[in-house]
Design a protein around this motif. Structure first.
Motif, PDB file in Angstrom:
ATOM      1  N   UNK A   1    -102.364 -28.808 -15.232  1.00 25.29           N
ATOM      2  CA  UNK A   1    -102.337 -27.928 -16.394  1.00 25.29           C
ATOM      3  C   UNK A   1    -102.318 -28.761 -17.662  1.00 25.29           C
TER       4      UNK A   1
ATOM      5  N   UNK B   1    -104.780 -23.998 -17.146  1.00 24.80           N
ATOM      6  CA  UNK B   1    -105.206 -24.761 -15.977  1.00 24.80           C
ATOM      7  C   UNK B   1    -106.357 -25.666 -16.350  1.00 24.80           C
ATOM      8  N   UNK B   2    -106.430 -26.828 -15.725  1.00 27.22           N
ATOM      9  CA  UNK B   2    -107.571 -27.707 -15.939  1.00 27.22           C
ATOM     10  C   UNK B   2    -108.854 -26.936 -15.625  1.00 27.22           C
TER      11      UNK B   2
ATOM     12  N   UNK C   1    -100.799 -33.140 -20.777  1.00 27.25           N
ATOM     13  CA  UNK C   1    -101.233 -32.988 -19.388  1.00 27.25           C
ATOM     14  C   UNK C   1     -99.999 -32.936 -18.493  1.00 27.25           C
ATOM     15  N   UNK C   2     -99.909 -31.911 -17.649  1.00 26.93           N
ATOM     16  CA  UNK C   2     -98.795 -31.818 -16.701  1.00 26.93           C
ATOM     17  C   UNK C   2     -99.356 -31.460 -15.336  1.00 26.93           C
ATOM     18  N   UNK C   3     -98.701 -31.958 -14.284  1.00 24.60           N
ATOM     19  CA  UNK C   3     -99.223 -31.713 -12.936  1.00 24.60           C
ATOM     20  C   UNK C   3     -98.101 -31.857 -11.926  1.00 24.60           C
ATOM     21  N   UNK C   4     -97.835 -30.792 -11.178  1.00 22.67           N
ATOM     22  CA  UNK C   4     -96.873 -30.968 -10.086  1.00 22.67           C
ATOM     23  C   UNK C   4     -97.503 -31.851  -9.017  1.00 22.67           C
ATOM     24  N   UNK C   5     -96.685 -32.608  -8.328  1.00 24.47           N
ATOM     25  CA  UNK C   5     -97.185 -33.636  -7.413  1.00 24.47           C
ATOM     26  C   UNK C   5     -98.335 -33.188  -6.536  1.00 24.47           C
ATOM     27  N   UNK C   6     -98.177 -32.079  -5.870  1.00 24.63           N
ATOM     28  CA  UNK C   6     -99.217 -31.667  -4.923  1.00 24.63           C
ATOM     29  C   UNK C   6     -99.969 -30.443  -5.409  1.00 24.63           C
ATOM     30  N   UNK C   7     -99.817 -30.094  -6.666  1.00 24.24           N
ATOM     31  CA  UNK C   7    -100.407 -28.843  -7.138  1.00 24.24           C
ATOM     32  C   UNK C   7    -101.524 -29.046  -8.139  1.00 24.24           C
ATOM     33  N   UNK C   8    -101.858 -27.953  -8.789  1.00 27.04           N
ATOM     34  CA  UNK C   8    -102.970 -27.960  -9.732  1.00 27.04           C
ATOM     35  C   UNK C   8    -102.514 -28.527 -11.075  1.00 27.04           C
TER      36      UNK C   8
END
Lengths: 191, 281
Positions: free
Chosen positions: A39, A58-59, A30-37
């Motif tokens: 993945x 994408x989730x 699971x990866x996620x940029x702080x304010x983004x969508x």
């Protein structure tokens, strides 16, 4: 409708179809940029070619399930190039190439039951049990007085594999090995 | 059966770093606030899932409560609190995690950036570590340098490239600046840029900071935009915190930041998994 997996259902060993080819998931994160969508980053191994690809989903994205079946089979023999297994229910014999054994052939013990993944009635992957027990046919002599706790030496197993074992392991002992990591787990009391 | 408890030396390092952080805030006149974890309105963002609890929500950050406190007249505040984000689970994510937030009247994100570097260095110093000066890189430069291309216009593709090819290459502590205005979240906007930054260290996002929005109308518009995006994505809209809308603009220019405590500890002790630095529930 085809059976699909959502990103939340991703797990190692999942068999999926990508561009019409069957793949096995060998890594997901699971990866996620702080304010983004969000993945899920994956590594997928092509069950036919062995090639590994990286894909990031994408989730909420879905992957189609590959119509694969895992069948229990018993190892019978090999001629050095082809390994033969027998379906324990139908007694059908299934030949598997050395390439498809993926380096795990040196952990095959006599009559071991493995899981063979079938895709379109063809074997595409062989999964050994996570742990096997095998006799040490040769272990290098341990250096006397060396008590470093993480020191290891080479040992050859009755199956043909050579792995690292702790210095106290001796020839003719039976040991437990993790087939996924090729690591020594413990000595097995055979008395 | 494992205890699901980090090694004693890691728990000790964690406590030492948090003590140094609190001391830094006390020395600089900040007041510690106990933010409520159970809230009527969670942070209203497109990509944050709040857990429901007892007809309310567990907060995803103490941001909204702390902004109301800021409007009440306390000009320097901080909180260290557990937060909860549904669906977030991986080596760098745990549904429950610990957040450190602080807010200051009279500065924008540039002032918070100086605070942030000083605070992280103070926590590192408590563990006997000296950090190199933090690097500064614009969002556009980060793509050029590490992905070899301009940032894609489509925000989803930009995020995808960011998590795959940019983030992991930000080794040294690095402030990412000059986010495009359409990636502003709740920051104020100046010209083409959002007035915000993120801090990365060892390929991991540690913190996100804003020059705070001062327009109630603008905040309401962003809430509406985010709720519309949530509905479009098949997610539930969240109730608007009217007290927060009322509070915005009742204070002068201010800056604020949220810093992930577990991730800071991961980098300070060299852990690769968030579950190695916190007691698991």
């Amino acid at each position: 409708m085809a059976n699909v997996y959502e990103t939340s259902e991703f797990r190692n060993g999942l068999k999926v179809l990508v561009d019409g080819q069957p793949f096995s998931m060998i890594y997901f994160q699971f990866v996620k940029p702080g304010k983004g969508t969000a993945f899920t980053r994956t590594k997928l191994k092509n069950l036919l070619s062995g090639n590994v690809i990286e894909r990031t989903y994408r989730t909420g994205d879905t992957l189609e399930a590959a119509d694969c079946e895992d069948v229990e089979m018993q190892y019978t023999w090999n001629d050095g190039e082809t390994f033969y297994f027998q379906n324990t229910e139908t007694f059908d014999e299934v030949p598997v190439s050395k390439l498809m054994m993926d380096g795990s052939e040196d952990f095959l013990t006599d009559d071991i039951i493995v899981s063979i993944t079938m895709f379109n009635s063809r074997p595409v992957a062989v999964t050994l049990p996570n742990f096997i027990e095998a006799k040490v046919t040769y272990a290098e002599p341990g250096a006397k007085g060396n008590t470093a706790t993480n020191a290891t030496k080479n040992a050859t197993l009755s199956t043909g594999a050579t792995i690292q074992v702790p210095l106290f392991v001796e020839t003719d002992e039976v040991i437990r090995v993790d087939t996924r990591t090729r690591e020594y787990v413990s000595r097995v009391n055979t008395k | 059966m494992g205890l699901d408890v980090p090694a004693p030396e890691i728990l000790r390092a964690r406590a030492d770093a948090l003590r140094a952080a609190r001391r830094w805030f006390w020395d600089h006149g900040f007041v510690e606030i106990e933010a409520p974890a159970l809230v009527r309105s969670p942070a209203l963002e497109e990509h944050l899932e709040a857990l429901e609890a007892g007809g309310a929500f567990l907060h995803t950050s103490p941001e909204f409560a702390l902004k109301r406190v800021l409007a009440s007249g306390l000009g320097r505040i901080f909180a260290i609190t557990p937060c909860f984000r549904g669906e977030e689970w991986g080596p760098n994510h745990n549904v429950e995690f610990t957040m450190l937030e602080w807010y200051r009247i009279g500065v924008g994100f540039e002032g918070i950036l100086e605070d942030c570097e000083a605070l992280v260095c103070a926590a590192a110093a408590a563990l006997g570590q000296t950090l190199p000066p933090f690097e500064r890189l614009s969002y556009a430069e980060a793509f050029q340098r590490h992905a070899g291309t301009a940032a894609p216009d489509d925000p989803i593709e930009a995020d995808r490239l960011w998590v795959n090819d940019v983030e992991s290459k930000l080794h040294n502590p690095t402030f990412i600046l000059d986010y495009p205005a359409d990636r502003c979240a709740f920051a104020s906007v100046r010209g083409p840029y959002a007035e915000r930054f993120e801090l990365y260290w060892g390929g991991l996002e540690l913190a996100n900071a804003f020059t705070e929005l001062l327009s109630p109308d603008e905040l309401r518009a962003r809430f509406a935009h985010n709720n519309a995006a949530r509905v479009l994505a098949g997610r539930a809209p969240y109730p608007v915190d009217e007290r927060l809308v009322h509070a915005i603009g009742q204070h002068p220019r201010a800056g604020g930041i949220a810093l992930g405590v577990d991730r800071l500890i991961m980098r300070l002790v060299g852990a690769a998994d968030i579950r190695d630095v916190r007691v698991l529930g």
